[in-house]
Enzyme design. Structure first.
Site, PDB file in Angstrom:
ATOM      1  N   MET A  75       0.806  -1.226   0.000  1.00 31.05           N
ATOM      2  CA  MET A  75       0.000   0.000   0.000  1.00 31.05           C
ATOM      3  C   MET A  75       0.840   1.277   0.000  1.00 31.05           C
ATOM      4  O   MET A  75       0.309   2.377   0.136  1.00 31.05           O
ATOM      5  CB  MET A  75      -0.955   0.016   1.205  1.00 31.05           C
ATOM      6  CG  MET A  75      -1.933  -1.140   1.217  1.00 31.05           C
ATOM      7  SD  MET A  75      -2.830  -1.278  -0.329  1.00 31.05           S
ATOM      8  CE  MET A  75      -3.315  -2.977  -0.251  1.00 31.05           C
ATOM      9  N   CYS A  76       2.155   1.152  -0.141  1.00 31.11           N
ATOM     10  CA  CYS A  76       3.016   2.338  -0.204  1.00 31.11           C
ATOM     11  C   CYS A  76       2.922   2.978  -1.581  1.00 31.11           C
ATOM     12  O   CYS A  76       2.868   2.283  -2.600  1.00 31.11           O
ATOM     13  CB  CYS A  76       4.469   1.960   0.069  1.00 31.11           C
ATOM     14  SG  CYS A  76       4.833   1.774   1.792  1.00 31.11           S
ATOM     15  N   HIS A  77       2.933   4.298  -1.584  1.00 28.67           N
ATOM     16  CA  HIS A  77       2.928   5.044  -2.837  1.00 28.67           C
ATOM     17  C   HIS A  77       4.349   5.095  -3.408  1.00 28.67           C
ATOM     18  O   HIS A  77       5.301   5.240  -2.635  1.00 28.67           O
ATOM     19  CB  HIS A  77       2.452   6.481  -2.597  1.00 28.67           C
ATOM     20  CG  HIS A  77       1.045   6.561  -2.140  1.00 28.67           C
ATOM     21  ND1 HIS A  77       0.688   6.396  -0.827  1.00 28.67           N
ATOM     22  CD2 HIS A  77      -0.104   6.785  -2.830  1.00 28.67           C
ATOM     23  CE1 HIS A  77      -0.625   6.514  -0.714  1.00 28.67           C
ATOM     24  NE2 HIS A  77      -1.127   6.749  -1.912  1.00 28.67           N
ATOM     25  N   MET A 115       8.143   4.673   5.731  1.00 25.12           N
ATOM     26  CA  MET A 115       8.353   3.304   5.247  1.00 25.12           C
ATOM     27  C   MET A 115       9.652   3.188   4.456  1.00 25.12           C
ATOM     28  O   MET A 115      10.338   2.172   4.524  1.00 25.12           O
ATOM     29  CB  MET A 115       7.169   2.831   4.411  1.00 25.12           C
ATOM     30  CG  MET A 115       5.892   2.658   5.225  1.00 25.12           C
ATOM     31  SD  MET A 115       6.086   1.605   6.689  1.00 25.12           S
ATOM     32  CE  MET A 115       6.619   0.076   5.948  1.00 25.12           C
ATOM     33  N   GLU A 116      10.003   4.230   3.730  1.00 24.34           N
ATOM     34  CA  GLU A 116      11.256   4.214   2.965  1.00 24.34           C
ATOM     35  C   GLU A 116      12.462   4.191   3.899  1.00 24.34           C
ATOM     36  O   GLU A 116      13.438   3.477   3.648  1.00 24.34           O
ATOM     37  CB  GLU A 116      11.312   5.417   2.020  1.00 24.34           C
ATOM     38  CG  GLU A 116      10.381   5.307   0.826  1.00 24.34           C
ATOM     39  CD  GLU A 116       8.892   5.474   1.143  1.00 24.34           C
ATOM     40  OE1 GLU A 116       8.072   5.149   0.264  1.00 24.34           O
ATOM     41  OE2 GLU A 116       8.533   5.921   2.252  1.00 24.34           O
ATOM     42  N   ASP A 130      23.811 -11.005   5.072  1.00 25.86           N
ATOM     43  CA  ASP A 130      24.078 -11.811   3.878  1.00 25.86           C
ATOM     44  C   ASP A 130      25.574 -11.902   3.578  1.00 25.86           C
ATOM     45  O   ASP A 130      26.088 -12.966   3.249  1.00 25.86           O
ATOM     46  CB  ASP A 130      23.346 -11.232   2.670  1.00 25.86           C
ATOM     47  CG  ASP A 130      23.634 -12.010   1.405  1.00 25.86           C
ATOM     48  OD1 ASP A 130      23.405 -13.242   1.396  1.00 25.86           O
ATOM     49  OD2 ASP A 130      24.100 -11.409   0.420  1.00 25.86           O
TER      50      ASP A 130
END
Length: 165
Positions: A75-77, A115-116, A130
């Site tokens: 749902m992120c733009h 969110m970013e 990793d």
């Protein structure tokens, strides 16, 4: 359901319409960390990891992740980011060394960049894992959290208090 912005009148997921929101400068700072052993700490800080410069690769991975957040968080733009910075700080702990990761993201737009920033912090930590997992799979990632967000008109600025951890 009416108070939840990511659900439509049928209770199904939707992407929030931000077309009427004004463009403002928006920033977000997030933090994550990874706890690792002394051998990995020594190899990272002395540029002796076989896969290369762990922090440089992790930094680029975090920046790339922030730019692609809308591709993995439904749902992120999609947002045109104006700046992304990732910084590192080492802390010695009883159980090893903690690499603290701080991400700062900035845009001028109609939706925030929390969110970013969180995605950048997470991807940076995952990339360190990793690149070092051949030496030890017992590394611990986290906590990951929002430190601060500014900008916008529909929600106030936010700054985490130290006692919130």
């Amino acid at each position: 359901m009416s108070d939840l912005t990511h659900f439509n009148e049928q209770g199904r997921a939707k992407m929030v319409d931000v077309s009427t929101k004004p463009e403002t400068i928006r920033t977000a700072t997030a933090q994550s960390s990874i706890l690792l052993n002394e051998e990995i700490y020594e190899k990272i800080t002395n540029q002796q990891m076989k896969k290369g410069d762990v922090l440089a690769v992790a930094q680029v991975a975090g920046i790339m992740a922030s730019k692609n957040t809308s591709n993995i968080i439904p749902m992120c733009h999609p947002i045109s980011l104006q700046g992304v910075n990732i910084a590192f700080e080492w802390e010695k702990e009883e159980k090893g060394y903690r690499l603290k990761i701080e991400t700062q993201v900035k845009t001028k737009g109609s939706t925030g960049v929390e969110m970013e920033a969180l995605t950048a912090a997470s991807a940076t930590a995952l990339t360190v894992y990793d690149m070092c997992k051949a030496l030890d799979k017992g590394m611990i990632i986290g906590p990951t959290f929002l430190v601060e967000k500014t900008g916008g008109v529909s929600s106030s600025d936010y700054k985490r208090q130290l006692n919130q951890m």
